[in-house]
Design a protein around this motif. Sequence first.
Motif, PDB file in Angstrom:
ATOM      1  N   VAL A 519       0.839  -1.204   0.000  1.00 42.95           N
ATOM      2  CA  VAL A 519       0.000   0.000   0.000  1.00 42.95           C
ATOM      3  C   VAL A 519       0.872   1.251   0.000  1.00 42.95           C
ATOM      4  O   VAL A 519       0.599   2.216  -0.740  1.00 42.95           O
ATOM      5  CB  VAL A 519      -0.945  -0.008   1.218  1.00 42.95           C
ATOM      6  N   ARG A 520       1.935   1.252   0.789  1.00 42.36           N
ATOM      7  CA  ARG A 520       2.791   2.435   0.854  1.00 42.36           C
ATOM      8  C   ARG A 520       3.504   2.677  -0.481  1.00 42.36           C
ATOM      9  O   ARG A 520       3.662   3.820  -0.922  1.00 42.36           O
ATOM     10  CB  ARG A 520       3.813   2.253   1.979  1.00 42.36           C
ATOM     11  N   GLU A 521       3.915   1.585  -1.124  1.00 42.52           N
ATOM     12  CA  GLU A 521       4.555   1.737  -2.436  1.00 42.52           C
ATOM     13  C   GLU A 521       3.559   2.270  -3.458  1.00 42.52           C
ATOM     14  O   GLU A 521       3.899   3.135  -4.287  1.00 42.52           O
ATOM     15  CB  GLU A 521       5.114   0.388  -2.889  1.00 42.52           C
ATOM     16  N   THR A 522       2.316   1.790  -3.382  1.00 45.06           N
ATOM     17  CA  THR A 522       1.272   2.262  -4.300  1.00 45.06           C
ATOM     18  C   THR A 522       1.004   3.749  -4.085  1.00 45.06           C
ATOM     19  O   THR A 522       0.820   4.517  -5.045  1.00 45.06           O
ATOM     20  CB  THR A 522      -0.017   1.456  -4.093  1.00 45.06           C
ATOM     21  N   GLN A 523       0.952   4.171  -2.830  1.00 48.99           N
ATOM     22  CA  GLN A 523       0.748   5.584  -2.530  1.00 48.99           C
ATOM     23  C   GLN A 523       1.862   6.433  -3.132  1.00 48.99           C
ATOM     24  O   GLN A 523       1.607   7.516  -3.676  1.00 48.99           O
ATOM     25  CB  GLN A 523       0.697   5.800  -1.007  1.00 48.99           C
ATOM     26  N   THR A 524       3.099   5.948  -3.031  1.00 52.80           N
ATOM     27  CA  THR A 524       4.245   6.718  -3.543  1.00 52.80           C
ATOM     28  C   THR A 524       4.221   6.802  -5.060  1.00 52.80           C
ATOM     29  O   THR A 524       4.408   7.894  -5.647  1.00 52.80           O
ATOM     30  CB  THR A 524       5.552   6.068  -3.070  1.00 52.80           C
ATOM     31  N   GLN A 525       3.975   5.682  -5.721  1.00 54.52           N
ATOM     32  CA  GLN A 525       4.038   5.651  -7.183  1.00 54.52           C
ATOM     33  C   GLN A 525       2.842   6.335  -7.837  1.00 54.52           C
ATOM     34  O   GLN A 525       2.989   6.993  -8.866  1.00 54.52           O
ATOM     35  CB  GLN A 525       4.130   4.204  -7.656  1.00 54.52           C
ATOM     36  N   LEU A 526       1.680   6.184  -7.253  1.00 53.62           N
ATOM     37  CA  LEU A 526       0.457   6.696  -7.885  1.00 53.62           C
ATOM     38  C   LEU A 526      -0.083   7.948  -7.193  1.00 53.62           C
ATOM     39  O   LEU A 526      -1.130   8.461  -7.588  1.00 53.62           O
ATOM     40  CB  LEU A 526      -0.627   5.619  -7.888  1.00 53.62           C
ATOM     41  N   ASP A 527       0.647   8.421  -6.184  1.00 47.52           N
ATOM     42  CA  ASP A 527       0.172   9.573  -5.416  1.00 47.52           C
ATOM     43  C   ASP A 527      -1.252   9.319  -4.910  1.00 47.52           C
ATOM     44  O   ASP A 527      -2.136  10.183  -4.984  1.00 47.52           O
ATOM     45  CB  ASP A 527       0.218  10.852  -6.270  1.00 47.52           C
ATOM     46  N   ALA A 528      -1.474   8.072  -4.416  1.00 42.61           N
ATOM     47  CA  ALA A 528      -2.816   7.663  -3.965  1.00 42.61           C
ATOM     48  C   ALA A 528      -3.030   8.048  -2.504  1.00 42.61           C
ATOM     49  O   ALA A 528      -2.076   8.289  -1.749  1.00 42.61           O
ATOM     50  CB  ALA A 528      -2.975   6.147  -4.127  1.00 42.61           C
ATOM     51  N   GLN A 529      -4.303   8.134  -2.138  1.00 50.66           N
ATOM     52  CA  GLN A 529      -4.674   8.440  -0.756  1.00 50.66           C
ATOM     53  C   GLN A 529      -5.560   7.319  -0.196  1.00 50.66           C
ATOM     54  O   GLN A 529      -6.332   6.688  -0.931  1.00 50.66           O
ATOM     55  CB  GLN A 529      -5.436   9.772  -0.684  1.00 50.66           C
ATOM     56  N   ILE A 530      -5.436   7.095   1.099  1.00 52.60           N
ATOM     57  CA  ILE A 530      -6.277   6.091   1.774  1.00 52.60           C
ATOM     58  C   ILE A 530      -7.506   6.782   2.359  1.00 52.60           C
ATOM     59  O   ILE A 530      -7.388   7.757   3.111  1.00 52.60           O
ATOM     60  CB  ILE A 530      -5.489   5.391   2.903  1.00 52.60           C
ATOM     61  N   LEU A 531      -8.685   6.286   1.978  1.00 46.70           N
ATOM     62  CA  LEU A 531      -9.942   6.810   2.526  1.00 46.70           C
ATOM     63  C   LEU A 531     -10.298   5.964   3.758  1.00 46.70           C
ATOM     64  O   LEU A 531     -10.868   4.881   3.659  1.00 46.70           O
ATOM     65  CB  LEU A 531     -11.060   6.733   1.484  1.00 46.70           C
ATOM     66  N   GLU A 532      -9.935   6.470   4.918  1.00 46.15           N
ATOM     67  CA  GLU A 532     -10.084   5.685   6.143  1.00 46.15           C
ATOM     68  C   GLU A 532     -11.537   5.329   6.448  1.00 46.15           C
ATOM     69  O   GLU A 532     -11.817   4.284   7.039  1.00 46.15           O
ATOM     70  CB  GLU A 532      -9.483   6.452   7.329  1.00 46.15           C
ATOM     71  N   GLU A 533     -12.481   6.191   6.026  1.00 48.88           N
ATOM     72  CA  GLU A 533     -13.890   5.913   6.325  1.00 48.88           C
ATOM     73  C   GLU A 533     -14.415   4.708   5.569  1.00 48.88           C
ATOM     74  O   GLU A 533     -15.493   4.168   5.903  1.00 48.88           O
ATOM     75  CB  GLU A 533     -14.746   7.150   6.025  1.00 48.88           C
ATOM     76  N   THR A 534     -13.690   4.266   4.530  1.00 50.19           N
ATOM     77  CA  THR A 534     -14.150   3.104   3.773  1.00 50.19           C
ATOM     78  C   THR A 534     -13.555   1.795   4.290  1.00 50.19           C
ATOM     79  O   THR A 534     -13.906   0.717   3.812  1.00 50.19           O
ATOM     80  CB  THR A 534     -13.764   3.251   2.286  1.00 50.19           C
ATOM     81  N   ILE A 535     -12.659   1.880   5.260  1.00 54.38           N
ATOM     82  CA  ILE A 535     -12.006   0.680   5.785  1.00 54.38           C
ATOM     83  C   ILE A 535     -12.906   0.032   6.841  1.00 54.38           C
ATOM     84  O   ILE A 535     -13.411   0.700   7.749  1.00 54.38           O
ATOM     85  CB  ILE A 535     -10.635   1.017   6.397  1.00 54.38           C
ATOM     86  N   LYS A 536     -13.117  -1.267   6.700  1.00 51.57           N
ATOM     87  CA  LYS A 536     -13.922  -2.024   7.659  1.00 51.57           C
ATOM     88  C   LYS A 536     -13.162  -3.266   8.088  1.00 51.57           C
ATOM     89  O   LYS A 536     -12.499  -3.907   7.276  1.00 51.57           O
ATOM     90  CB  LYS A 536     -15.264  -2.440   7.038  1.00 51.57           C
ATOM     91  N   SER A 537     -13.277  -3.586   9.370  1.00 49.58           N
ATOM     92  CA  SER A 537     -12.643  -4.806   9.873  1.00 49.58           C
ATOM     93  C   SER A 537     -13.459  -6.012   9.414  1.00 49.58           C
ATOM     94  O   SER A 537     -14.687  -5.990   9.427  1.00 49.58           O
ATOM     95  CB  SER A 537     -12.581  -4.786  11.400  1.00 49.58           C
ATOM     96  N   ILE A 538     -12.775  -7.076   8.981  1.00 43.36           N
ATOM     97  CA  ILE A 538     -13.482  -8.276   8.527  1.00 43.36           C
ATOM     98  C   ILE A 538     -13.516  -9.334   9.624  1.00 43.36           C
ATOM     99  O   ILE A 538     -13.984 -10.440   9.407  1.00 43.36           O
ATOM    100  CB  ILE A 538     -12.810  -8.871   7.274  1.00 43.36           C
ATOM    101  N   GLN A 539     -13.057  -8.999  10.822  1.00 48.53           N
ATOM    102  CA  GLN A 539     -13.077  -9.969  11.924  1.00 48.53           C
ATOM    103  C   GLN A 539     -14.489 -10.113  12.460  1.00 48.53           C
ATOM    104  O   GLN A 539     -15.223  -9.165  12.539  1.00 48.53           O
ATOM    105  CB  GLN A 539     -12.140  -9.526  13.049  1.00 48.53           C
TER     106      GLN A 539
END
Length: 539
Positions: A519-539
């Motif tokens: 994920v960190r490499e993807t952020q660096t290469q694509l200048d991507a951002q993580i939308l924290e509100e869309t993250i859900k735990s699958i436990q």
Amino acid sequence: MSVTSVLARKWRPKIFAQLAGQEHVVQALSNALTQNRLHHAYLFTGTRGVGKTTIARIFAKSLNCVSGITATPCGICNACMEIDSGRFVDLIELDAASNTGIDNMREVLDNAQYLPTLGRYKVYLIDEVHMLSKAAFNSMLKTLEEPPEHVKFILATTDPQKIPITVLSRCLQFNLKQLPPALIVTHLEYVLGQENITFEIAALALLARAAQGSMRDALSLLDQAIAYSDSSIDEATVRNMLGAIDQSYLYDVLQALLLRDGVSLLRIADDMQSRSLAFDVALQDLATLLHRVALAQTVPQAIAEDEPERVRLLELAQSFSAEEIQLYYQIAIHGRNEIDLAPDEYAGFTMTLLRMLAFRPAGAKTPSEQRTAEVMAPPVAQAATVPAPQPQQKVQPVQPVPQPANPVTSTSSTLDWGTLLSQLNVQGMARELAKHCTLENFVDGRLTLVLASQHKHLLTNKMAQEKLQTALADYFVQPVRLVVMLGENTMATPAAVEQKVKQTRKQQAIEAITQDPFVRETQTQLDAQILEETIKSIQ
């Protein structure tokens, strides 16, 4: 068809949510109505008074309510009110016990071809359908094979084995369960509370046991108890009404058997006769007591710590051999079955006791006799059975009878409400109410919960409280009176704990994603951002 009592009519459920103990049937019918996946014929089976006709009428309302096909009929439209009052022209109720012939069935089926007069469907409710003649079943079969779109058949029976397999195979069959005594007690407690009649829980337990799984019979017996009593329903009055024997007599009977004391057995029977107690009921209760003693012998944990007679049960379990209890149980069952063949009930009852006194498993010894035999055995005989290199075995001392635990006066330190709730069989609004409460105390069968004022709207659903109370009674295997009061929660509610766990898991999921190398490499290469509100735990 049996006559319905005043309370049974007044408190007959009008919607599925009011039904108690038949959740498996209600869930299936509700899903079918909600998804509009309707069958043309339904068969409800079960013993008397468990809700077969009641469910059929609610189902008829669900099909014909003006609000549409729904699992929650409005109850106020003309169709709903006329079905409740038994005047709906498109609900045709037929008692097969008095209309068994082919002519009656042909008349019904001929009319089935015509469209409904007022409703959406013509609903035929045939009670005790197993009473129909073979010719009547054959006549019905053709209509069941090719039913008109506007017709629904609801068949009800207490004896499905007498229904031809050709008819059974064309129906959706639902088996209604006998209701457990704890659930019946809870419902009777609710009814009496609404009727403003005081009562003793022990009296309701007697009525529930006498009803044998039938809520209608329980309400009919409750009607009798109200008429029989003055202003309060107490245990002594109900025992007298039912002709039930006081449980202390049963323990005296077993004690006399233990001592092989025939004189005491006859004295107990004479005392029962002088009080006009029912001997057949006494044998039934004696068999029940023997079953509980057998449980105490093999599964002691099945006897609750707060069981009032726990000490006496454990004493009897140690005093008798398992073979004796099994033999006495069989004799009691056979004695009850044969009591009508005896010269009179007194003779049948006393002969059953004398049979218990006369017969005994071959070579069987009670635990106390076994210990006495070990103590009295000569030392030489003991030494002769012990190999020379081994030390002589010592006689084990008699173990003391376990004493009951001190009664619980507060559950704040002994019971965790969240853990208990996870083990309760409760869903929907009842679970939502429980999740927002904390446990105050549990004293003498009264369980008190505290609900914060911001959730007071949950108290408007009385059915939710009744279902929660029933689930608690089933869990503790005893009547439980539930009290929910408004106040401030001094501890975290299960809902708050659940929310905190969700937040913790989500935060852990966010951290796991943000620290992931890919994920960190993807952020660096694509200048991507993580939308924290869309993250859900699958436990």
